[in-house]
Design a protein around this motif. Structure first.
Motif, PDB file in Angstrom:
ATOM      1  N   ASN A   1       3.330 -10.573   4.123  1.00 19.96           N
ATOM      2  CA  ASN A   1       2.990 -10.586   2.649  1.00 19.96           C
ATOM      3  C   ASN A   1       2.502  -9.110   2.391  1.00 19.96           C
ATOM      4  O   ASN A   1       1.516  -8.813   1.538  1.00 19.96           O
ATOM      5  N   LEU A   2       2.508  -8.354   3.523  1.00 18.72           N
ATOM      6  CA  LEU A   2       2.055  -7.096   3.484  1.00 18.72           C
ATOM      7  C   LEU A   2       2.930  -5.855   3.985  1.00 18.72           C
ATOM      8  O   LEU A   2       3.668  -5.986   4.899  1.00 18.72           O
ATOM      9  N   HIS A   3       2.863  -4.841   3.165  1.00 19.90           N
ATOM     10  CA  HIS A   3       3.585  -3.652   3.609  1.00 19.90           C
ATOM     11  C   HIS A   3       3.053  -2.348   3.289  1.00 19.90           C
ATOM     12  O   HIS A   3       2.130  -2.366   2.209  1.00 19.90           O
ATOM     13  N   PHE A   4       3.436  -1.546   3.904  1.00 13.48           N
ATOM     14  CA  PHE A   4       3.051  -0.096   3.546  1.00 13.48           C
ATOM     15  C   PHE A   4       4.072   0.853   3.559  1.00 13.48           C
ATOM     16  O   PHE A   4       5.215   0.863   4.388  1.00 13.48           O
ATOM     17  N   VAL A   5       4.020   1.963   2.446  1.00 10.94           N
ATOM     18  CA  VAL A   5       5.201   3.021   2.613  1.00 10.94           C
ATOM     19  C   VAL A   5       4.580   4.381   2.423  1.00 10.94           C
ATOM     20  O   VAL A   5       3.509   4.408   1.446  1.00 10.94           O
TER      21      VAL A   5
ATOM     22  N   GLY B   1       0.839  -1.362  -0.182  1.00 14.74           N
ATOM     23  CA  GLY B   1       0.101   0.076   0.108  1.00 14.74           C
ATOM     24  C   GLY B   1       0.949   1.378  -0.038  1.00 14.74           C
ATOM     25  O   GLY B   1       1.749   1.375   0.905  1.00 14.74           O
ATOM     26  N   LEU B   2       0.573   2.018  -0.910  1.00 15.96           N
ATOM     27  CA  LEU B   2       1.395   3.455  -0.909  1.00 15.96           C
ATOM     28  C   LEU B   2       0.428   4.503  -0.652  1.00 15.96           C
ATOM     29  O   LEU B   2      -0.653   4.617  -1.292  1.00 15.96           O
ATOM     30  N   GLU B   3       0.794   5.444   0.097  1.00 18.13           N
ATOM     31  CA  GLU B   3      -0.050   6.394   0.676  1.00 18.13           C
ATOM     32  C   GLU B   3       0.648   7.858   1.086  1.00 18.13           C
ATOM     33  O   GLU B   3       1.761   7.678   1.424  1.00 18.13           O
ATOM     34  N   ILE B   4       0.102   8.835   0.763  1.00 26.35           N
ATOM     35  CA  ILE B   4       1.007  10.324   0.822  1.00 26.35           C
ATOM     36  C   ILE B   4       0.804  10.823   2.262  1.00 26.35           C
ATOM     37  O   ILE B   4       1.364  11.658   2.664  1.00 26.35           O
TER      38      ILE B   4
END
Length: 215
Positions: free
Chosen positions: A89-93, A64-67
């Motif tokens: 199996n899940l990451h956020f940046v 997941g990519l979020e500003i």
């Protein structure tokens, strides 16, 4: 647990605050199996959609990519406190995807396994002078074309027809992508829904959906 930070409803991606590209983590440490097929959710918000997807599809990796940085911080805390976190199996940046997608994915170990991208209910930026802030820009589409293999696909949806039309226009302009089907698609192919999708459907309001396949 760190104090809860205020979350801005609207974030200007053209601000100098978001001018620096995000640095890629060591993906071999982030994901147990980094070469599993990768699904990237652009503008993931609180991350509920990709968290549900990761739990239901352990054979895929989800990013997941979020500003909005506070949302990413909370999403990572929720991921790490969940029982299924051991699956890895899940990451956020936290990033501005329009300058960070290539730096994040280009040097993936063994080659980028990006197979699916979702862009769902993005900030509409209604005012004409603000529409250059919308997430789907020609440069982003070109980077997706360079990173995705033939057969990979991008899922677009919004409850605002004008916004989905413009997203489709940007993909239509790039010869690497071909739209699937005629007109708006009736249903999402995913086993999970975003919060906005669920609320909109409950109200009986239309959702505009399109799928673009990499040729």
């Amino acid at each position: 647990m760190p104090p809860i930070r205020r979350v801005r409803q609207h974030v200007n991606p053209l601000s100098h605050k978001y001018a620096d590209p995000a640095a890629a983590p060591n993906w071999s440490q982030v994901f147990t199996h980094p070469q599993q097929p990768l699904h990237v959710d652009i503008g993931c918000g609180k991350g509920d959609f990709v968290r549900a997807m990761a739990a239901q599809l352990p054979e895929w990796n989800f990013l997941g990519l979020e500003i909005r940085e506070p949302l990413v911080e909370r999403a990572l805390i929720r991921r790490d406190s969940a029982i299924e976190a051991t699956a890895r199996n899940l990451h956020f940046v936290f990033c501005n995807v329009n300058n960070s997608l290539k730096p994040l994915l280009a040097d993936w170990p063994g080659g980028c396994p990006l197979q699916r991208v979702s862009i769902q209910f993005p900030d509409p930026w209604f005012k004409k002078r603000h529409q250059k802030r919308r997430v789907v820009q020609p440069g982003l589409v070109a980077e997706l074309a360079a990173l995705m293999p033939v057969g990979g696909w991008v899922w677009l949806q919004s409850d605002i027809e004008e916004v989905c039309v413009e997203m489709c226009d940007r993909f239509q302009e790039n010869p690497a992508f071909v739209r699937e089907g005629d007109g708006w698609l009736a249903a999402s192919p995913f086993p999970a829904k975003t919060d906005r999708e669920a609320v909109t459907a409950e109200k009986g309001l239309p959702i505009y959906r399109a799928k673009y396949v990499r040729q």
